[in-house]
Design an enzyme around this catalytic site. Sequence first.
Site, PDB file in Angstrom:
ATOM      1  N   GLU A 240      36.676  68.842  48.446  1.00  0.00           N
ATOM      2  CA  GLU A 240      36.059  68.682  47.931  1.00  0.00           C
ATOM      3  C   GLU A 240      35.325  67.405  49.254  1.00  0.00           C
ATOM      4  OE1 GLU A 240      37.247  66.449  43.879  1.00  0.00           O
ATOM      5  OE2 GLU A 240      38.826  66.214  45.243  1.00  0.00           O
ATOM      6  N   ASP A 259      48.295  64.980  43.681  1.00  0.00           N
ATOM      7  CA  ASP A 259      47.300  65.198  42.731  1.00  0.00           C
ATOM      8  C   ASP A 259      46.821  65.816  42.401  1.00  0.00           C
ATOM      9  OD1 ASP A 259      44.809  63.317  41.556  1.00  0.00           O
ATOM     10  OD2 ASP A 259      43.575  64.071  43.183  1.00  0.00           O
ATOM     11  N   HIS A 264      46.556  71.788  39.494  1.00  0.00           N
ATOM     12  CA  HIS A 264      45.084  72.490  39.469  1.00  0.00           C
ATOM     13  C   HIS A 264      45.802  73.690  40.342  1.00  0.00           C
ATOM     14  CE1 HIS A 264      44.237  69.594  37.571  1.00  0.00           C
ATOM     15  NE2 HIS A 264      42.753  69.210  38.579  1.00  0.00           N
ATOM     16  N   LYS A 362      40.344  65.893  50.118  1.00  0.00           N
ATOM     17  CA  LYS A 362      39.102  65.576  50.218  1.00  0.00           C
ATOM     18  C   LYS A 362      38.167  65.012  50.950  1.00  0.00           C
ATOM     19  CE  LYS A 362      40.096  62.971  46.019  1.00  0.00           C
ATOM     20  NZ  LYS A 362      39.205  63.857  44.983  1.00  0.00           N
TER      21      LYS A 362
HETATM   22  C1  BG6 Z   1      41.576  65.807  39.071  1.00  0.00           C
HETATM   23  C2  BG6 Z   1      41.540  64.627  40.211  1.00  0.00           C
HETATM   24  O1  BG6 Z   1      42.152  65.651  38.711  1.00  0.00           O
HETATM   25  O2  BG6 Z   1      40.211  66.422  39.822  1.00  0.00           O
HETATM   26  C3  BG6 Z   1      40.848  64.371  41.178  1.00  0.00           C
HETATM   27  O3  BG6 Z   1      42.622  63.554  40.040  1.00  0.00           O
HETATM   28  C4  BG6 Z   1      39.111  64.706  41.786  1.00  0.00           C
HETATM   29  O4  BG6 Z   1      40.840  63.851  42.471  1.00  0.00           O
HETATM   30  C5  BG6 Z   1      38.928  66.152  40.727  1.00  0.00           C
HETATM   31  O5  BG6 Z   1      38.313  64.351  42.558  1.00  0.00           O
HETATM   32  C6  BG6 Z   1      38.252  67.205  40.372  1.00  0.00           C
HETATM   33  O6  BG6 Z   1      37.524  68.346  39.980  1.00  0.00           O
HETATM   34  P1  BG6 Z   1      36.661  68.764  39.396  1.00  0.00           P
HETATM   35  O7  BG6 Z   1      36.415  69.480  37.935  1.00  0.00           O
HETATM   36  O8  BG6 Z   1      34.999  68.239  39.699  1.00  0.00           O
HETATM   37  O9  BG6 Z   1      36.421  70.010  40.503  1.00  0.00           O
END
Ligand code: BG6
Length: 510
Positions: A240, A259, A264, A362
Amino acid sequence: MSAHHGANPLRDAADRRLPRIAGPSGLVIFGVTGDLSRKKLMPAVYDLANRGLLPPGFSLVGFARRDWEDEDFAQVVHDAVKEHSRTAFREEVWQQLSQGMRFVQGTFDDDQAFDTLKSTIQDLDKSQGTGGNFAFYLSVPPKFFPKVVQQLKKHGLADQREGSWRRAVIEKPFGHDLKSAQELNAVVHEVFPPHEVFRIDHYLGKETVQNILALRFANTLFEPIWNRSYVDHVQITMAEDIGIGGRAGYYDGIGAARDVIQNHLLQLLALTAMEEPASFDADALVAEKTKVLGAVRLPKDLAAHTVRGQYAAGWQGGEKAVGYLEEDGIDPKSKTDTFAAVKLEIENRRWAGVPFYLRTGKRLGRRVTEIAVVFQRAPHSPFDHTATEELGQNALVIRVQPDEGVTLRFGSKVPGTSMEVRDVSMDFQYGESFTESSPEAYERLILDVLLGDANLFPRTEEVELSWKILDPVETYWDKHGKPAQYESGTWGPVEADEMLARDGRSWRRP
Ligand code: BG6
């Protein structure tokens, strides 16, 4: 439909293309004033309504402390929809949707508020025809889960009448470690039967993530080489560019691994590595995902094969970015990881000896999530050495976001008189191959909750297995040192590069 019809494959195929429309129902959101609700849930509800996938009397109930009337709530939803929904705003859709909007004011230990919620739902059953079918969406910090589900039970809100349903939808993080996850599971299952509990991992709602299954199991091309005989290693990256924004309260003390790796990234690993499920049913999928998650092992030497980092100040997209420790609300001595990388192995016949490298962070170079299956080099090369120096390893890259698609990288002859081979790629891009745009993950997931389709929701066993994988890493990190600093806008700490270099490999620079 008769059994005879069910056996006709052509008819089945046609049936599956009909839109799946939710029956009479409503959604109650706890934590409705939060960011997730405004940015994702409310817009997703509208987008579903706009696509004609919600029943005419669909109702949305907000529960929060604010001193709001129904109209104030509807206005907040209206603004959120206008700002964040994917599909165009249509007044007639909004008019119909807003008929079913109610707000209940209260705190989680306020018995009266839960009684009001009960009567609100009963009224909606009468005025909107919701049929007693309600999903309770807990978009609240995990410490409140037990209280809210107990209140639902105490006030009879979790009781299913004959022919109707009550469901709980639970946002991540589901626990802080294995023990807390087990405790939460126990609390939730005391009130809701397992098949009525929907744990959200919004990555599973993404089109590109579901496409992993299509790619692997609807084709003949990939599966024969999807194993240790051909695959050198797999890299799963979720990078990110953003920092923690206004989420200090949630993020500090949680960190990148809890997180997103626990949920994920391990789900992406499970879908990439699992065996073919007997069907696409929830039970069949869970069986395969739990089997593979149960076979995941951490390397013994966690110092050599895990890395955590924390972003320092730097430049991002031409703007100066502050370091994590300077962010509002962060303890200046915080040891929270904003970058995490781990090497995992899967102890089964298909994957023995093939490392899976997972990394997330991040404030990295750019926003990209991808799964790269990197293949071994050809066992023998008839070309002389110099002609292949620009040839890398073959790779299949599933581009989850933002540039959704799949890339196949392989070597090709450079035009000319000599036999020089260089990497080229073949690309599939969603935007070019399909005219439909992809629904947001939350549209799919909310619709599935209302339909009672559980296949895109991780079950208890998966959540617990994922914590089992991560817990030793967190414990090790807690005891040893602190995260390495990395400059914002870079690809993480040098330690992460060293971690792969030790194995004679390197991270992709997407
Ligand atoms: C969330 C996390 O589950 O997913 C966040 O808590 C993260 O920290 C987000 O930014 C990212 O989601 P996506 O769909 O934008 O990849």
